[in-house]
Design an enzyme around this catalytic site. Structure first.
Site, PDB file in Angstrom:
ATOM      1  N   HIS A 140       0.733  -1.238  -0.099  1.00  0.00           N
ATOM      2  CA  HIS A 140      -0.064   0.050   0.037  1.00  0.00           C
ATOM      3  C   HIS A 140       0.791   1.235   0.055  1.00  0.00           C
ATOM      4  CE1 HIS A 140      -0.241   0.818   4.517  1.00  0.00           C
ATOM      5  NE2 HIS A 140       0.642   0.431   4.442  1.00  0.00           N
ATOM      6  N   MET A 141       2.175   1.205   0.094  1.00  0.00           N
ATOM      7  CA  MET A 141       2.913   2.295   0.337  1.00  0.00           C
ATOM      8  C   MET A 141       3.422   2.532  -1.402  1.00  0.00           C
ATOM      9  SD  MET A 141       6.177   1.633   2.804  1.00  0.00           S
ATOM     10  CE  MET A 141       6.895   0.358   1.938  1.00  0.00           C
TER      11      MET A 141
END
Ligand SMILES: C[S@@+](CC[C@H](N)C(=O)[O-])C[C@H]1O[C@@H](n2cnc3c(N)ncnc32)[C@H](O)[C@@H]1O
Length: 342
Positions: free
Chosen positions: A249-250
């Site tokens: 999700h980064m």
């Protein structure tokens, strides 16, 4: 006028939400100053606290009054304060590690949320323009902020580890790599639970130095390899299950595809890729995932994903989707387990 007599209109309700900014400033200032640690079992005089902590007595009294309004400390008499359950929860020895959670992003969060209008205008991560460097280089240059961030993330998410471990279907797997696995806390739990399992902690060289002692030289070390690498270049382990927890999700979809393709290149056909990240829903069930989604954009250009978003990412990375399973909700942190097959 007592709070419950204040007229509530839609306009008032929205305006009240913006008050979250000042509330957050008041609470995180108390956390930064370690006020909860400074107040003992007896009521404390604000002037004594100010002297002990090297603070301005008048402004500290005003801060404490504001904290009392939020149920953090109780006023015994003017200028004298004692603990409440909320203020005790903010002590550094409190079991739930709230202090670590409150200090997670105190260095960079204020400024990055202030850049949200820029991100909405440009569609880009505003961090490099605002800070003169990308987020990871910023952390490298600010090791205190980095360690506060790691402590905060582990304090927030470690209580979910047993839930995640329960949800992972690793019966039958002989080997598992936690890719970008941080200190290896989840890997350690999985190795403890599954005596036949071999583990790999695949991490950047600098984070690998912080790896859990139990994986480094403790009883689990004989079943665990610590592998330094860059998942954008190559993933150098051939295992049955590749785990990505709070890592993909980064990144935006393009970067995630690169990482997942590197993973597939290292794996045998049939190997499983398991992602544990927040799950967006339309419409949202709570503010957690959509807020995290914007936070990831502001810091790193990352994003959270809906089930359809994961499906699309898995397909463009040349993998086969197996399932998206939301974890049972035990806290405000909503995660899902996404399983794909190489
Ligand atoms: C948000 S943290 C998540 C850590 C861990 N999975 C957890 O849930 O606590 C992302 C991790 O990815 C690692 N990482 C970042 N870039 C990397 C790279 N290019 N190659 C390998 N690991 C990387 C970081 O060191 C960090 O530990």
């Amino acid at each position: 006028m007592p709070e419950d007599c204040v007229v509530s209109t839609p306009a008032e309700e929205v305006f009240k939400l913006v008050g979250g900014m000042s509330t957050a400033a008041i609470i995180t200032t108390a956390a930064k100053l370690r006020l909860a640690d400074a107040v003992g079992e007896e009521p404390a005089d604000a002037r004594d606290l100010a002297e002990t902590l090297g603070l301005d007595a008048d402004v500290l009294t005003r801060l404490l009054r504001a904290l009392v309004a939020f149920g953090v400390f109780r006023q015994v008499r003017p200028g004298v304060y004692e603990h409440t359950e909320r203020s005790r929860a903010m002590r550094s020895d409190a079991k739930e590690r709230l202090l670590d959670r409150l200090l997670t992003g105190t260095d960079f969060s204020w400024r990055s949320w202030g850049m949200l209008p820029d991100a909405v205008r440009t569609g880009r991560c505003p961090f490099p323009d605002g800070f003169g460097t990308d987020f990871f280089a910023y952390l490298d240059r600010h090791p205190d902020a980095q360690s506060r961030m790691f402590r905060g993330i582990t304090a927030s998410f470690d209580p979910l580890l047993p839930l995640i471990a329960d949800a992972l279907d690793i019966a039958g797997a002989r080997s598992l790599a936690d890719v970008g696995g941080g200190k290896g806390t989840l890997l350690r739990l999985l190795l403890e639970r599954e005596p036949h399992l071999r583990g790999v902690l695949f991490e950047s060289e600098s984070t690998l130095r912080l790896a859990d002692e139990q994986l480094r030289s403790g009883p689990l070390a004989s079943r665990c390899d610590l592998v330094a690498g860059d998942f954008f270049q190559q993933i150098t382990c051939d295992v049955d299950v590749y785990l990505f927890k709070l890592t993909l999700h980064m990144y935006d979809d393009e970067d995630c595809e690169r990482i997942l393709r590197n993973c597939a290149a290292a794996a045998q056909p049939g190997a499983r890729i398991v992602i544990a990240d927040p799950l967006l829903t339309d419409p949202p069930r709570s503010p957690f995932a959509p807020t995290m989604d914007l936070h990831m954009l502001l810091l790193m250009g990352g994003r959270e994903r809906t089930a359809e978003g994961y499906q699309a990412l898995v397909a463009r990375s040349g993998l086969r989707m197996k399932a998206v399973t939301p974890l049972p909700r035990s806290t405000s942190l909503e995660l899902a387990i996404v399983e794909a097959v190489v």
